[in-house]
Design a protein around this motif. Sequence first.
Motif, PDB file in Angstrom:
ATOM      1  N   THR A 190      76.293  70.113   5.097  1.00  0.00           N
ATOM      2  CA  THR A 190      75.436  71.819   4.089  1.00  0.00           C
ATOM      3  C   THR A 190      75.128  72.341   5.053  1.00  0.00           C
ATOM      4  OG1 THR A 190      76.249  70.789   2.400  1.00  0.00           O
ATOM      5  CG2 THR A 190      74.970  72.727   1.833  1.00  0.00           C
ATOM      6  N   LYS A 191      73.770  71.758   5.658  1.00  0.00           N
ATOM      7  CA  LYS A 191      72.820  72.017   6.626  1.00  0.00           C
ATOM      8  C   LYS A 191      73.164  73.322   7.547  1.00  0.00           C
ATOM      9  CE  LYS A 191      69.067  71.674  10.233  1.00  0.00           C
ATOM     10  NZ  LYS A 191      67.867  71.370   9.112  1.00  0.00           N
ATOM     11  N   GLU A 192      74.253  73.235   8.048  1.00  0.00           N
ATOM     12  CA  GLU A 192      75.404  74.187   8.959  1.00  0.00           C
ATOM     13  C   GLU A 192      75.946  75.007   8.412  1.00  0.00           C
ATOM     14  OE1 GLU A 192      76.152  76.562  12.273  1.00  0.00           O
ATOM     15  OE2 GLU A 192      74.203  74.983  12.155  1.00  0.00           O
ATOM     16  N   LEU A 193      76.263  74.951   7.243  1.00  0.00           N
ATOM     17  CA  LEU A 193      76.906  76.274   5.958  1.00  0.00           C
ATOM     18  C   LEU A 193      75.954  77.114   5.592  1.00  0.00           C
ATOM     19  CD1 LEU A 193      79.357  76.647   4.900  1.00  0.00           C
ATOM     20  CD2 LEU A 193      78.518  75.363   2.814  1.00  0.00           C
ATOM     21  N   GLY A 194      75.013  76.077   5.168  1.00  0.00           N
ATOM     22  CA  GLY A 194      73.686  77.061   4.855  1.00  0.00           C
ATOM     23  C   GLY A 194      72.840  77.837   5.639  1.00  0.00           C
ATOM     24  N   ASN A 195      72.974  77.651   7.230  1.00  0.00           N
ATOM     25  CA  ASN A 195      73.184  78.242   8.367  1.00  0.00           C
ATOM     26  C   ASN A 195      73.562  79.878   8.548  1.00  0.00           C
ATOM     27  OD1 ASN A 195      71.558  78.969  10.118  1.00  0.00           O
ATOM     28  ND2 ASN A 195      71.443  77.867  11.606  1.00  0.00           N
ATOM     29  N   LEU A 196      74.832  78.979   8.438  1.00  0.00           N
ATOM     30  CA  LEU A 196      75.671  80.172   8.769  1.00  0.00           C
ATOM     31  C   LEU A 196      75.645  81.410   7.158  1.00  0.00           C
ATOM     32  CD1 LEU A 196      79.183  78.196   9.704  1.00  0.00           C
ATOM     33  CD2 LEU A 196      77.580  79.520  10.869  1.00  0.00           C
ATOM     34  N   ILE A 197      75.578  81.058   6.373  1.00  0.00           N
ATOM     35  CA  ILE A 197      75.968  81.464   5.196  1.00  0.00           C
ATOM     36  C   ILE A 197      74.431  82.763   5.389  1.00  0.00           C
ATOM     37  CG2 ILE A 197      74.801  82.049   2.298  1.00  0.00           C
ATOM     38  CD1 ILE A 197      76.977  79.138   2.138  1.00  0.00           C
ATOM     39  N   PHE A 198      73.217  82.137   5.611  1.00  0.00           N
ATOM     40  CA  PHE A 198      72.032  83.120   6.070  1.00  0.00           C
ATOM     41  C   PHE A 198      72.370  84.350   6.823  1.00  0.00           C
ATOM     42  CE2 PHE A 198      68.406  83.734   8.941  1.00  0.00           C
ATOM     43  CZ  PHE A 198      67.444  84.357   7.714  1.00  0.00           C
ATOM     44  N   LEU A 484      66.573  75.037   5.960  1.00  0.00           N
ATOM     45  CA  LEU A 484      65.758  74.484   6.180  1.00  0.00           C
ATOM     46  C   LEU A 484      65.006  72.368   5.499  1.00  0.00           C
ATOM     47  CD1 LEU A 484      63.065  77.041   6.084  1.00  0.00           C
ATOM     48  CD2 LEU A 484      63.631  76.204   7.732  1.00  0.00           C
ATOM     49  N   PHE A 485      66.292  72.306   4.027  1.00  0.00           N
ATOM     50  CA  PHE A 485      65.616  71.105   3.427  1.00  0.00           C
ATOM     51  C   PHE A 485      66.674  70.115   3.698  1.00  0.00           C
ATOM     52  CE2 PHE A 485      62.839  74.439   1.443  1.00  0.00           C
ATOM     53  CZ  PHE A 485      61.427  73.908   1.587  1.00  0.00           C
ATOM     54  N   ILE A 486      67.687  70.121   3.722  1.00  0.00           N
ATOM     55  CA  ILE A 486      68.993  69.152   3.435  1.00  0.00           C
ATOM     56  C   ILE A 486      69.115  68.460   5.302  1.00  0.00           C
ATOM     57  CG2 ILE A 486      71.609  68.772   3.605  1.00  0.00           C
ATOM     58  CD1 ILE A 486      71.554  71.215   1.681  1.00  0.00           C
ATOM     59  N   GLY A 487      69.031  67.296   5.469  1.00  0.00           N
ATOM     60  CA  GLY A 487      69.527  66.537   6.693  1.00  0.00           C
ATOM     61  C   GLY A 487      69.987  66.808   7.276  1.00  0.00           C
ATOM     62  N   ARG A 488      71.154  67.270   8.175  1.00  0.00           N
ATOM     63  CA  ARG A 488      71.739  66.272   9.032  1.00  0.00           C
ATOM     64  C   ARG A 488      71.977  64.855   9.803  1.00  0.00           C
ATOM     65  NH1 ARG A 488      76.116  68.798  12.150  1.00  0.00           N
ATOM     66  NH2 ARG A 488      77.614  67.588  12.095  1.00  0.00           N
TER      67      ARG A 488
END
Length: 562
Positions: A190-198, A484-488
């Motif tokens: 979800t971290k990378e997904l959030g980056n893509l969504i951003f 920012l807040f989800i860790g891989r």
Amino acid sequence: MYPDKEDHALAEKDRRPDVSLPALGFVGTLRWAWTQLTSMRTALFLLLLLAVAAVPGSLFPQRPANPAVVTQYIRNNPEAGPVLDWFQLFDVYSSVWFSAIYLLLFISLIGCVIPRAMVHARAVRSKPPRTPRRLSRMPVYGTLAIPGGDVTAGSAVTDAAAMLKKRGYRVDVRDEDGKTPSVGAERGFTKELGNLIFHVSLIGVLVSVAAGGLFGYRGQKILVEGDTFVNTLVGYDSFNPGTNFSDNQLEPYSVTLDNFDVRFDRQLTHYGQPIDFTATMTTKAGPDAEPEEQILKVNAPLTIGGTSVYLVGNGYAPVVTVRDGDGNIAYQGPVVSIPQDGLFTSLVVIKVPDAQPDQLGFVGFFLPTAAVDENGVSFSRDPDPFLPQLNLNSYYGDLGLDDGEPKNVYVLDTEELTELNSRNSDDGGIVLDAGETQELPDGKGSITFDGLRRYVALDITHDPAQVGALVFSSLALAGLSASLFIGRRRAWVRAGTHDDGRVMVEYGLLARGEDHRLAGEGGALDKLFRERWLADTAPTDEHGDMETSSARSSRQPHGKDN
């Protein structure tokens, strides 16, 4: 044999042909340029450049918002004004250079997002990475000793996989029936997904802003109490359409200002400051629609016909009647005055082009509560109209309105006019209280102060993309928060059977990048494993085999053994 190293190097150079780099060619150059444009560094640079490029829009007046102010600015700055206009600093947001940055940022973001989305899709479909041979090299590492019984190495790994799956990990069990089965787990996609969504949301915001500029419009209207505004082009005082605007976008609604109420502070510390503005309006969504009463306030716009109506200003509109030299009514109605201070001392300009035999013009000020100081200068004591008064100078001559050249309605050019009344003339200026009439010299006519109304300044905007901009902005914020807040994280658990029958379990965790919560995650997993298997404690043997003690979780530097 060469006598020294220098001669040897020269000889080697003579034997080797010169090395030349192959030319990129046209296609290679385009590929290199595309690679540079679609890099994340370029996208961030363009985003910063776009923010810097928007700064002149707040430093200089903008022609779409107020063309009269731009014209006056250029007139007051005859040297710098034309240069600034050539650089399009009065049309920043539609300028060539701002549009170029905007489009390059748009292309760069698309070029960044598409490859990253493809890589992320492949990563989501792939299995977690294989279990490392030496888990003790992981930043967080722990071991457990499970007493002999019903728990086997295979069942321990299966249990660990189930527990990891409940914590949101994607798991893959390996060699379940072997001697040392293991499970690999991974979470944080979800971290990378959030980056893509951003980044996708940034593109959505850019598209929404562009759509608003193409299909939206914005207009201004001054509405006096009792008057009605109909949403047509001729009804606006000023109108700024989008590039692809068409007349059929205007919904035929109407707005009538029934009453405008202003409350001022009467406390000594803030005396005269406005407390509340309330406009009571009657609206009709169409010619045949039922009228509806609505309230308009500051920061509480009225929504009708796909537009938002904002209250951006207010003032007084003295009602006057002007008769010409022939005794006919040449002008009758309210005159919008422009407030000059917090007490609503207001500039008044009256142009009467229909007067006969000469056109008439008046300029002066309106005082809501008139008073005179010790020097004989009139001023206003209060913003409320307790003693309204008009103080005017009068002129006659050609007002310059018949040649078709546009003129500012709030400015009277007196250079070509002849003065009738003024404070410096023998006849003195015109001073009118409500209900009074004053005759003009030389039989030029008369002016009457009939009464007083209030007016409101409305800003009417239609932005078909504002909902999209809000949605994409919210998604961008959510995506940024996720990135920012989800860790891989990755986790591995491996089990084996000791010679004495105990099942030895070891686990390791690894984060992608810095993750100060990784040790806490290791402690949480340790607690789950202990509760599930009731692990006993025993020390580690001298050969560094798996501990038979209670689970431990420790940070160790990469590349070092336990």
